[in-house]
Structure formats: C-alpha cells, structure tokens
Motif scaffolding. Structure first.
Motif, PDB file in Angstrom:
ATOM      1  N   ASN A 257       0.777  -1.489  -0.602  1.00 58.68           N
ATOM      2  CA  ASN A 257       0.243  -0.205   0.129  1.00 58.68           C
ATOM      3  C   ASN A 257       1.060   0.946   0.004  1.00 58.68           C
ATOM      4  O   ASN A 257       0.500   2.380   0.166  1.00 58.68           O
ATOM      5  CB  ASN A 257      -1.031   0.087   0.923  1.00 58.68           C
ATOM      6  CG  ASN A 257      -1.752  -0.998   1.549  1.00 58.68           C
ATOM      7  OD1 ASN A 257      -2.203  -1.641  -0.360  1.00 58.68           O
ATOM      8  ND2 ASN A 257      -2.087  -1.999   1.901  1.00 58.68           N
ATOM      9  N   PRO A 282      -0.600   5.797  -3.596  1.00 64.98           N
ATOM     10  CA  PRO A 282      -0.636   6.080  -2.291  1.00 64.98           C
ATOM     11  C   PRO A 282      -1.427   7.902  -1.502  1.00 64.98           C
ATOM     12  O   PRO A 282      -0.575   8.933  -2.169  1.00 64.98           O
ATOM     13  CB  PRO A 282       0.292   6.014  -1.253  1.00 64.98           C
ATOM     14  CG  PRO A 282       1.518   5.109  -2.262  1.00 64.98           C
ATOM     15  CD  PRO A 282       0.970   5.774  -3.887  1.00 64.98           C
ATOM     16  N   GLN A 287      -5.510   4.464  -0.833  1.00 60.55           N
ATOM     17  CA  GLN A 287      -4.488   4.593  -2.227  1.00 60.55           C
ATOM     18  C   GLN A 287      -5.947   4.858  -3.304  1.00 60.55           C
ATOM     19  O   GLN A 287      -7.034   4.453  -3.201  1.00 60.55           O
ATOM     20  CB  GLN A 287      -4.299   3.098  -2.566  1.00 60.55           C
ATOM     21  CG  GLN A 287      -3.114   2.227  -1.809  1.00 60.55           C
ATOM     22  CD  GLN A 287      -2.631   1.116  -2.537  1.00 60.55           C
ATOM     23  OE1 GLN A 287      -2.883  -0.153  -2.769  1.00 60.55           O
ATOM     24  NE2 GLN A 287      -1.794   1.192  -3.315  1.00 60.55           N
TER      25      GLN A 287
END
Length: 570
Positions: A257, A282, A287
């Motif tokens: 992530n 991100p 995200q």
C-alpha cells in the motif's frame, strides 16, 4: 409502385406543414449529412416532432404511441440486445406468437426491420413514437439489467467482513465476463458493486473511472467527454474491500500500500472487449485508483472515420505513404494522441511490415504488432529499448513519447535510415515541436532532414443534437475573436440522452503541417518559430487549432464557447 420514401414525400407535400422548397432543401441536407430526413425536418424547425408523428400515423396507417407511461415487459426487452436497440433507435413492446411489436421513430428505416426479423426470427409490427422517448426508454429499460448501485451498497454494509473477504479470493483470472457476473446472485455484494461500476462506466461512455479515498468515504467519479462527474460515495467501511477487489483483478500486490502500482485487466460486454489500464497512488486517506478504459473498437475505424477535417485528413494520408521519416503528434495528456497514432498503425498493419512499438505503458494490445513496455527499474528505458528495436529490422516504429535527448537522437537517426517513426511530444502547438527537439540537443539540420509531418491535437466536446438550442452572438464579439463567417450558433442545454451535460461524444481538432523544402531551410537557418508559423499559415495554408475548432462550430458540431475553451489565443 411507389417506395415508402416516395409515399412519405407525397404525404409531406400534400400536407400544409411544408413547402416544396423546404422539402427540397431538407432532402439536400439529408444527402449531404447522411442523417434521416425526419431528423433534418425537426432540427431545422420545418415541422415539429409531434406534427410529423401524427402525420405519418394518419397517412401510413401506423399507430402512434407515447412511451412515457407504457409498462415494458423485461422478457420482451431481452429479445433485442441494447446495442441493436440504440443503433436503430427502437424498443420492443410486446410479443404475441411469432409477431414482435416494436416502437420506432423512423418508418423509412427498412434495414432496421429486416435486421430485427433476421435476428429474432419473428414477424415485425411497428408503432411510431417520438425519437427522444424511445432513447429514454432504451436508457431506462436496459439499465434494469444491472442492480441499483445504492441497493448493492446497502447489502454490502449489512453483509460486511466474512462474506466479502471470502468471496474476494474467488476471482483469480485477469478477465471477467460482465454479462455473466451481473446476474450471479451468489457473489458478494462488494464484488457486484465493482462489476456494476465498470458496466455503468462503459454504458455511459466513460474514458476513466476515478476511485478516490476521502476522510469519511470512498468517492467514485466517471470522466465522460473530458469532464469528471460524481457517481457514488461509498461508506469508508467498504473502502479496503473495494480496493482489494480492484488489486486482485488487476494482478497487483494486494499487500503493498506504500508505493504506486500499475496493472491491467479486460472485460467483455455486449460482444466487445475493453481493456482497463489501472494505476494506484498512495494518498493521505488510502490508495487512489484510476482505471482508464481502452476500447479496441476505436482503433479499427481508420483515419477516414476519426472525424478529422478535410485538410488534416489529407495531410495524414499523404504522410503515411512516405517510406521513412518522423511523424510527431503533440498535445496534453488526454487529447487523443495515442488513439490517432494507433489508428495510423492499424492502417499500416499488414503482414509485409514489421511494426514495433515502445510505450510507457502499452495502452492498446494490437494483434500483428510487436509491443514493448519500458521498465526503468531494470534499466529498460526508451533509449535502450529503441536501440534493441533497431536491431529487429523494423519498418515502422512508434515511440510512446520522446522525453530526453538520447531518445530523440536515436529516433531522429532511425527516421533518417529507412524507418517510419511515429511519436508524441508535449507542446502547445505543432510548430513548437521543432523548438522542443532542438532544445533537447538535436541539431537543426537533423530535425529538418528527418521530420515529415507535425500535428497538434485537442479534443472538443460535440454538442448534443437532441437538446441544443440556437442562440444569437453579438457581431462585436465575433469580430473580436476573429470569427467572420455567418453561421448558426448553438448552446448546450442538457437532456436525459446526454446525461444533462449538453454534450455527447468528442471529436478531434487538429493543426497539421507537411514539412516542405523551404521550411527545412528555415529550420536549418534557425529562423524563429513565429516566422516559420507565419510561413506555414500564409504559404502552405496551415489551419491552426483555433481555425479547425471554428470549422467544427460552422459544421454545427460544437459550441463557440467550447471551441474557445480548448484552443489557446492565437
């Protein structure tokens, strides 16, 4: 025996709604623009839709039906696919035995009736209805095939966690069949929601889907005709499940992530295949995903049907016949450069040619063309990839973008040694491409010797023909902006057909120039771009972006405001 068209012409002449001169003018416009006679009569204000409908109904013994309160049968609707319904602007009403009754707005369209008979195996009876009512019925009735997003959303909140997590792991393939997944009730609500978001995006002609985490929700927007529109706000509790679903079908790392990722997947719907290019980024609240829809059907139409004006189309056709040299298309992101270049490649794509592309990323995957994606993290950039391509004996090379001096140098030399090179640059107009290459360190004599065509491109929104409204614009303002020719001006109002935007689709506006010997001499002598542009306009007849945008206004394809908006001041 008179044809149906001759009968209708006789009916119009015998009525008091239209004169012989008006009908002749309408028939000329119909032949010139290739649109139905009925639409010409209504759009030019010669006769109203209601009056025309009543006239046809009375004289042709065809019943008329207003669809606003008609109760449709979903089983009957399913007899005709949505694509065919939209193509012919028809909606099925009922079926009794082997007879199917459909509503149609154009009784002249005998091809539609033949196709329907062959497709359904039924005898076709018709009733007449207004065109906009049929279009609205198609939009609302076929939309029933997909569940309401809000209902799915409520289900997803009630059935949170275990069911969602369990079902997300079921999809391993990079290909999903939308027509099947929509109706599979055993799927988790989150999975259904994602599938519906994709299906509705394609139905509404969205080029991009933006899925954006915010502090208290997940925001979903569609980019339609270049503008973003809010579609849905999903509760924050569903965010991780939706993003995980997107990662799985895009073959992204579901555990990562912290860094941006790129992926892709494809869907099949209504008999066509659409690629989605996926980018994750991100952000503060999670995200963000942007899904770009890449419809391969757009590539097979060829240069003739891209909507180019006469001069740019002629220049492109002349340039692609050259055995070697460089063609450059410039413009900002989202201006249609890739679609134009891929359409050129599609025209050149024959077994006798070796066509190789190097892109970042590969947007469209095309059969018969060798495509390479750059991977900077392992040292495969445009320059190194281009060197390798030149060892493969290519006939045509497409470079996604010339970004640095090394790539520009290799591309120029390839264009000089027998390859046709197509590429893009980020400049404001066509002539500025010359300055951009020289600023990268390419010698002016190499630019002059290699470049054969320059093109700048923008996309202008097409006005919706169903709801546009004619307006008057003061002569003082027209003189100020250099719009000297008399024409009809329209403003966008918005209707159900265009989603209340006032626009439906986009068309390219171009500034193109073929380099001649005199211009090559000016480049070698380092003449200013203003001098070169003046020569191109006065001596070679180059139409600027503003000129081509004004031409689209004269052709009643867009509004004057839109033409001014997408072109810079000359």
């Amino acid at each position: 025996m008179h044809s149906l068209k001759e009968n209708i012409i006789d009916i119009l002449l015998k009525s008091k709604h239209i004169t012989k001169e008006q009908l002749d003018r309408a028939l000329d416009l119909q032949k010139e623009k290739g649109i139905p006679l009925r639409r010409v009569l209504v759009e030019k204000g010669i006769i109203t839709e209601d009056a025309l409908l009543s006239l046809f109904s009375e004289q042709l013994y065809m019943p008329a039906l207003r669809l606003a309160k008609y109760k449709f049968d979903q089983e009957v609707i399913n007899l005709i696919p949505e694509r065919m319904a939209k193509l012919y602007n028809i909606i099925p009403l009922s079926r009794i035995g082997s007879t199917l009754t459909v509503s149609i707005s154009d009784p002249l369209n005998i091809f539609a009736l033949d196709d329907l008979k062959n497709f359904t195996g039924c005898n076709i009876d018709i009733v007449l209805s207004p065109e906009d009512e049929i279009a609205h019925a198609i939009e609302t009735q076929y939309r029933k095939d997909t569940k309401d997003m809000q209902n799915i959303l409520e289900e997803s909140i009630l059935g949170q966690d275990t069911n969602v997590t369990k079902n997300l792991g079921l999809i391993k393939s990079d290909e999903i069949e939308l027509s099947n997944t929509m109706q599979e009730s055993e799927k988790a609500p989150i999975v259904q929601l994602v599938d519906i978001v994709l299906a509705q995006a394609l139905k509404r002609r969205a080029s991009d889907i933006h899925i954006e985490p915010e502090v208290d929700c997940l925001r979903i927007r569609y980019r339609i005709d270049g503008s973003l529109h809010d579609v849905l706000r999903v509760p924050k509790i569903n965010q991780n499940a939706i993003l995980a679903r997107l990662k799985i079908i895009s073959n992204l790392d579901i555990t990562e992530n912290r860094i941006p990722q790129d992926g892709r997947f494809k869907v099949k719907t209504e008999g066509r295949e659409v690629d989605f290019r996926v980018s994750s980024l991100p952000t503060t609240f999670g995200q963000k995903f942007v899904l770009r829809a890449l419809d391969k059907a757009n590539l097979s139409i060829g240069l003739d049907k891209l909507g180019f004006s006469e001069q740019p189309a002629r220049i492109f056709k002349e340039a692609v016949l050259k055995p070697f040299g460089m063609m450059l298309v410039t413009g900002p992101t989202g201006s249609g450069k890739s679609t134009t270049l891929y359409s050129v490649l599609n025209q050149l794509n024959v077994p006798e040619r070796n066509i190789v592309t190097i892109e970042d990323p590969v947007e469209y995957q095309v059969e018969g063309i060798t495509q390479m994606q750059v991977k900077p993290d392992i040292g495969l950039d445009f320059a190194s990839g281009l060197r390798s391509i030149l060892r493969q004996s290519p006939d045509v090379i497409m470079i996604g973008e010339i970004r640095d001096a090394e790539t520009a140098d290799i591309a120029i030399k390839a264009a000089l040694t027998g390859q046709l090179v197509l590429s893009t640059l980020h400049t404001n107009d066509a002539i500025s491409s010359i300055t951009r290459l020289i600023d990268m360190g390419v010698e002016p004599f190499l630019v002059a010797s290699s470049v054969i065509m320059l093109c700048a491109q923008r996309l202008v929104r097409k006005i919706c023909l169903k709801c546009r409204k004619q307006i008057d614009i003061p002569n003082e303002f027209l003189e100020k902006i250099g719009f000297m020719e008399k024409t009809k001006f329209y403003t966008a109002t918005g209707c159900k057909f265009c989603g209340n935007t006032g626009f439906y689709g986009r068309i390219a506006v171009l500034e193109t120039i073929l380099i001649d010997d005199a211009m090559r001499e000016m480049i070698i002598r380092r003449k200013s771009m203003d001098e070169i542009k003046e020569y191109a306009v006065k001596k070679l007849g180059m139409k600027t972006l503003r000129d081509d945008a004004y031409q689209k206004v004269k052709e009643e394809l867009t509004t004057l405001d839109e033409a001014i908006r997408i072109t810079t001041e000359e």
